[in-house]
Design an enzyme around this catalytic site. Structure first.
Site, PDB file in Angstrom:
ATOM      1  N   ASP A  78      12.667  -4.855  -1.200  1.00 51.27           N
ATOM      2  CA  ASP A  78      12.351  -3.444  -1.372  1.00 51.27           C
ATOM      3  C   ASP A  78      12.486  -2.723  -0.031  1.00 51.27           C
ATOM      4  O   ASP A  78      11.835  -3.096   0.947  1.00 51.27           O
ATOM      5  CB  ASP A  78      10.929  -3.293  -1.929  1.00 51.27           C
ATOM      6  CG  ASP A  78      10.712  -1.925  -2.541  1.00 51.27           C
ATOM      7  OD1 ASP A  78      11.706  -1.240  -2.844  1.00 51.27           O
ATOM      8  OD2 ASP A  78       9.542  -1.541  -2.718  1.00 51.27           O
ATOM      9  N   HIS A 135       9.113  10.343   2.059  1.00 53.43           N
ATOM     10  CA  HIS A 135       8.047   9.405   1.673  1.00 53.43           C
ATOM     11  C   HIS A 135       7.381   8.839   2.928  1.00 53.43           C
ATOM     12  O   HIS A 135       6.150   8.759   3.012  1.00 53.43           O
ATOM     13  CB  HIS A 135       8.656   8.279   0.826  1.00 53.43           C
ATOM     14  CG  HIS A 135       7.696   7.185   0.464  1.00 53.43           C
ATOM     15  ND1 HIS A 135       6.622   7.394  -0.382  1.00 53.43           N
ATOM     16  CD2 HIS A 135       7.642   5.874   0.830  1.00 53.43           C
ATOM     17  CE1 HIS A 135       5.955   6.242  -0.529  1.00 53.43           C
ATOM     18  NE2 HIS A 135       6.551   5.317   0.199  1.00 53.43           N
ATOM     19  N   GLU A 138       5.635   3.739  -7.984  1.00 54.91           N
ATOM     20  CA  GLU A 138       6.631   4.275  -7.050  1.00 54.91           C
ATOM     21  C   GLU A 138       7.947   4.404  -7.797  1.00 54.91           C
ATOM     22  O   GLU A 138       8.454   3.421  -8.338  1.00 54.91           O
ATOM     23  CB  GLU A 138       6.803   3.364  -5.825  1.00 54.91           C
ATOM     24  CG  GLU A 138       5.623   3.423  -4.858  1.00 54.91           C
ATOM     25  CD  GLU A 138       5.857   2.655  -3.559  1.00 54.91           C
ATOM     26  OE1 GLU A 138       6.750   1.789  -3.527  1.00 54.91           O
ATOM     27  OE2 GLU A 138       5.138   2.924  -2.582  1.00 54.91           O
ATOM     28  N   GLU A 170      11.654   4.427  -7.931  1.00 52.86           N
ATOM     29  CA  GLU A 170      12.710   3.908  -7.057  1.00 52.86           C
ATOM     30  C   GLU A 170      14.002   3.701  -7.847  1.00 52.86           C
ATOM     31  O   GLU A 170      13.993   3.593  -9.063  1.00 52.86           O
ATOM     32  CB  GLU A 170      12.285   2.563  -6.438  1.00 52.86           C
ATOM     33  CG  GLU A 170      10.962   2.647  -5.676  1.00 52.86           C
ATOM     34  CD  GLU A 170      10.697   1.470  -4.757  1.00 52.86           C
ATOM     35  OE1 GLU A 170      11.635   0.676  -4.519  1.00 52.86           O
ATOM     36  OE2 GLU A 170       9.554   1.348  -4.276  1.00 52.86           O
ATOM     37  N   ASP A 204       7.998   0.209  -8.607  1.00 50.68           N
ATOM     38  CA  ASP A 204       7.326  -0.694  -7.675  1.00 50.68           C
ATOM     39  C   ASP A 204       5.818  -0.402  -7.774  1.00 50.68           C
ATOM     40  O   ASP A 204       5.254   0.268  -6.918  1.00 50.68           O
ATOM     41  CB  ASP A 204       7.859  -0.449  -6.258  1.00 50.68           C
ATOM     42  CG  ASP A 204       7.197  -1.329  -5.220  1.00 50.68           C
ATOM     43  OD1 ASP A 204       6.702  -2.406  -5.587  1.00 50.68           O
ATOM     44  OD2 ASP A 204       7.174  -0.929  -4.044  1.00 50.68           O
ATOM     45  N   ARG A 243      -2.794   0.324  -4.055  1.00 50.38           N
ATOM     46  CA  ARG A 243      -2.946   0.900  -2.719  1.00 50.38           C
ATOM     47  C   ARG A 243      -4.122   0.345  -1.926  1.00 50.38           C
ATOM     48  O   ARG A 243      -4.012   0.131  -0.718  1.00 50.38           O
ATOM     49  CB  ARG A 243      -3.073   2.428  -2.809  1.00 50.38           C
ATOM     50  CG  ARG A 243      -1.855   3.121  -3.407  1.00 50.38           C
ATOM     51  CD  ARG A 243      -0.601   2.873  -2.630  1.00 50.38           C
ATOM     52  NE  ARG A 243       0.531   3.655  -3.177  1.00 50.38           N
ATOM     53  CZ  ARG A 243       1.799   3.447  -2.832  1.00 50.38           C
ATOM     54  NH1 ARG A 243       2.108   2.494  -1.961  1.00 50.38           N
ATOM     55  NH2 ARG A 243       2.748   4.183  -3.365  1.00 50.38           N
ATOM     56  N   GLN A 268      -3.137  -3.091  -0.822  1.00 48.25           N
ATOM     57  CA  GLN A 268      -2.032  -2.968   0.136  1.00 48.25           C
ATOM     58  C   GLN A 268      -2.548  -2.528   1.510  1.00 48.25           C
ATOM     59  O   GLN A 268      -2.162  -3.078   2.547  1.00 48.25           O
ATOM     60  CB  GLN A 268      -1.019  -1.953  -0.397  1.00 48.25           C
ATOM     61  CG  GLN A 268       0.202  -1.737   0.493  1.00 48.25           C
ATOM     62  CD  GLN A 268       1.071  -0.571   0.016  1.00 48.25           C
ATOM     63  OE1 GLN A 268       0.892  -0.032  -1.076  1.00 48.25           O
ATOM     64  NE2 GLN A 268       2.016  -0.176   0.849  1.00 48.25           N
ATOM     65  N   LYS A 312       1.871  -5.473  -3.891  1.00 47.43           N
ATOM     66  CA  LYS A 312       3.167  -5.122  -4.471  1.00 47.43           C
ATOM     67  C   LYS A 312       3.684  -6.160  -5.471  1.00 47.43           C
ATOM     68  O   LYS A 312       4.691  -5.902  -6.135  1.00 47.43           O
ATOM     69  CB  LYS A 312       4.209  -5.001  -3.346  1.00 47.43           C
ATOM     70  CG  LYS A 312       3.915  -3.911  -2.328  1.00 47.43           C
ATOM     71  CD  LYS A 312       4.265  -2.544  -2.874  1.00 47.43           C
ATOM     72  CE  LYS A 312       4.325  -1.509  -1.747  1.00 47.43           C
ATOM     73  NZ  LYS A 312       4.835  -0.231  -2.248  1.00 47.43           N
ATOM     74  N   THR A 357       6.797  -5.817 -11.220  1.00 51.77           N
ATOM     75  CA  THR A 357       7.774  -4.753 -10.954  1.00 51.77           C
ATOM     76  C   THR A 357       8.540  -4.523 -12.241  1.00 51.77           C
ATOM     77  O   THR A 357       8.981  -5.480 -12.875  1.00 51.77           O
ATOM     78  CB  THR A 357       8.742  -5.166  -9.829  1.00 51.77           C
ATOM     79  OG1 THR A 357       7.992  -5.431  -8.645  1.00 51.77           O
ATOM     80  CG2 THR A 357       9.766  -4.072  -9.548  1.00 51.77           C
ATOM     81  N   GLU A 375       1.402  10.072  -2.449  1.00 49.50           N
ATOM     82  CA  GLU A 375       1.930  11.280  -1.806  1.00 49.50           C
ATOM     83  C   GLU A 375       1.379  12.543  -2.463  1.00 49.50           C
ATOM     84  O   GLU A 375       1.089  13.527  -1.785  1.00 49.50           O
ATOM     85  CB  GLU A 375       3.459  11.324  -1.910  1.00 49.50           C
ATOM     86  CG  GLU A 375       4.190  10.469  -0.916  1.00 49.50           C
ATOM     87  CD  GLU A 375       5.692  10.637  -1.051  1.00 49.50           C
ATOM     88  OE1 GLU A 375       6.200  11.754  -0.857  1.00 49.50           O
ATOM     89  OE2 GLU A 375       6.358   9.638  -1.391  1.00 49.50           O
TER      90      GLU A 375
HETATM   91 MN    MN Z   1       8.308   0.449  -2.812  1.00 47.06          MN
END
Ligand code: MN
Length: 434
Positions: free
Chosen positions: A131, A138, A202, A204, A236, A240, A243, A256, A260, A377
Site C-alpha cells: 500500500d 491526504h 480509505e 484507494e 484499506d 485508527r 494504528q 491495517k 482489505t 481527514e
Molecule cells: Mn492506505
C-alpha cells in the site's frame, strides 16, 4: 492506444450494456472470478448486468489462437495464471469478446449468467499486497491534524512511499467487515484491548501485477504498465486507534491487516486508454523527480481521469428507505505519483513482483473538502459528518455500510465504471474465553 474495441459507436446485443451510465458497456469488458449454481470459481467478463462465462465460451469454441489460450488460463479459480501471461493475451481475448458481444453478431445468451446469480470472488490470490501513500493532500491533512507546524516527510516528493500490508486478508466486495479488537491508548494514558472505537475506511485505487520480473531485475518506468494487468477499487479499512499506538517506529501493522476489500471486476488499462491524461505536473519549487522516475510515455499519459466517490448508509437510513449519501467525491488525477512510478519504485532495488500481487495508491484525496477520502481527514475525530437524516458520525459504527464507486468519462468516448466495492461493518467478535 485506441483500437476497434474502444469505438464509441459499438453497441452490444446484451441490451443492459447499452443503457446510458452503465458501468459495463461493451467498451469496458473487465475480468473477474465468479461462481454460479454451485460451480467452482472461474473467470468471466462483465457485460451490462450479465457475466460472459469464459468456461462456457471456451467450450463452445468461440475463441481462437492467443485469445483461446487466455480464456483457458482464465478458467482457473483465480486470474493469477492469466495475469502471468502479460497483457497481450488478455488484449487478444478482449478483441474477440468485443466481436462476440457486439450488435450484429449472433446472440449467444447461453454463454451469459445474470450478475444477480453470480457470486464474486477475489480476482487473484495475491502473494503480496503493498500500500502506497501518494496523495499529497491526504499526507498534509494527516500531518496538520497532529501538528499545525508539521512538515512533509523528507522522502515524500522524492519517492512514492509505501508499506508492506497483508495479502491473506484481501477479499472481494461485498464481504462484511468485522470490527477488529485491538490495543489502543486512551487520552488518560491507559492502555486497553478491545473493539476499536475509531474504525475508518480509505478510498484507494488498487492494481494487479500482470507479468512479473526476475529477482534482481528492475523495471523501466515506461515499461511499468506492461506489468499492470488492471485496476480495481480498494478499501484499506483502517483501525485508527490501533494504528496510532502501534506505528512508532515500524509503521502500521494490525491497524491495517484485519481485512482489505477490492471491487471484483478488474478494469484493464486497455479499457481505460481513452481516459488517460498527462502524469502530474509538479508545482513550482518542488524538486524534480529523479531520472529513473521520468519517462516520455509516463509523462505524456501516465495520469488517469477517474471520478471516485464514497456513499454512506447507516442502519436507520436503510430501515427508512433512504439511499446511501455521498460523503466523498474525488478524482485520481490529484495523485502526486503515477501507477508506473509506484511499480518502478517497488522493483527498483531488484525486488521481484509476481503475477496477482496487489498494489494500491493510498487514499485518493484531492485539494477540496469534498475530496477528503477517509473519515480521519473529514472528521479528524472531532467534526462529525452529518447525514441527510440528521445522524452524525465521527467514525464507522456497527451496521454502517460504505460503498465505493468510480467512473471514467470523456467527450467522444463511452464512459466506463468500476462497479462497486462495498462492505458493512459487523460487531466485534467476543474474545474467546478459553
Ligand atoms: Mn492506505
Amino acid at each position: 492506444m485506441l483500437n476497434a474495441t474502444h469505438n464509441p459507436a459499438l453497441r452490444s446485443w446484451v441490451a443492459s450494456a447499452n443503457v446510458a451510465g452503465c458501468d459495463f458497456p461493451i467498451q469496458n469488458l473487465p475480468f473477474g472470478v465468479f461462481s454460479h449454481g454451485g460451480s467452482a470459481p472461474h473467470g468471466g467478463i462483465a457485460i451490462g448486468d450479465q457475466v460472459l462465462c469464459l468456461q462456457d465460451a471456451l467450450a463452445a469454441g468461440v475463441f481462437t489462437g492467443l485469445a483461446a489460450a487466455a480464456a483457458e488460463a482464465a478458467c482457473e479459480p483465480t486470474l493469477n495464471k492469466l495475469m502471468a501471461m502479460g497483457n497481450l493475451p488478455a488484449s487478444a481475448l478482449r478483441a474477440q469478446v468485443s466481436a462476440l458481444l457486439a450488435e450484429g453478431a449472433t446472440p449467444r445468451p447461453d454463454l451469459l449468467v445474470p450478475m444477480s446469480e453470480a457470486t464474486m470472488h477475489a480476482p487473484s490470490a495475491p502473494g503480496a499486497f503493498t500500500d502506497f501513500l501518494t496523495s499529497i493532500h491526504h499526507m498534509w491533512r494527516g500531518i496538520k491534524s497532529r501538528d499545525p507546524n508539521g512538515q512533509l516527510p523528507p522522502a515524500f516528493k522524492h519517492l512514492p512511499i509505501a508499506y508492506n500490508s497483508r495479502a491473506s486478508s484481501l477479499v472481494a466486495s461485498p464481504q462484511p467487515f468485522v470490527r477488529p479488537n485491538g490495543i489502543r491508548q486512551n487520552a488518560d494514558g491507559s492502555v486497553v484491548f478491545g473493539p476499536t472505537v475509531s474504525q475508518d475506511f480509505e478510498l484507494e485505487l488498487g492494481f494487479f501485477v500482470g507479468a512479473g520480473n526476475r529477482l534482481g531485475q528492475p523495471i523501466n518506468v515506461d515499461a511499468a504498465e506492461d506489468h499492470i494487468f488492471g485496476l480495481c477499487l480498494l478499501n484499506d479499512w483502517s483501525t485508527r486507534d490501533v494504528q496510532r499506538f502501534e506505528s512508532a517506529p515500524l509503521g502500521p501493522f494490525l491497524g491495517k491487516s484485519a481485512m482489505t476489500s477490492v471491487s471484483p471486476w478488474v478494469i484493464t488499462l486497455e479499457a481505460l486508454a481513452p481516459f488517460r491524461i498527462p502524469g502530474p505536473v509538479r508545482p513550482e519549487g518542488d524538486p524534480a523527480a529523479l531520472p529513473h522516475f521520468v519517462g516520455a510515455k509516463d509523462q505524456a499519459a501516465g495520469g488517469l481521469d477517474l471520478g471516485m466517490e464514497v456513499l454512506y448508509q447507516t442502519p436507520a437510513m436503510r430501515a427508512g428507505g433512504q439511499a446511501p449519501a455521498q460523503v466523498v467525491n474525488t478524482n485520481f488525477r490529484h495523485m502526486y505519483w503515477t501507477l508506473a512510478q509506484m511499480l518502478t519504485h517497488h522493483a527498483s532495488n531488484g525486488c521481484n513482483l509476481r503475477p496477482g500481487d496487489v498494489m494500491a495508491s493510498g487514499t485518493c484525496s484531492g485539494p477540496t473538502d469534498d475530496s477528503r477520502a477517509c473519515m480521519s481527514e473529514i472528521t479528524r475525530g472531532k467534526d462529525a459528518i452529518t447525514l441527510p437524516n440528521g445522524e452524525q458520525r465521527l467514525w464507522l459504527e456497527d451496521g454502517d455500510e460504505v460503498i465505493f464507486r468510480a467512473r471514467a468519462e470523456k467527450a467522444g468516448a463511452v464512459g466506463i465504471g468500476f462497479g462497486e466495492c462495498r462492505g458493512v461493518v459487523l460487531p466485534a467478535v467476543a474474545w474467546p474465553a478459553a
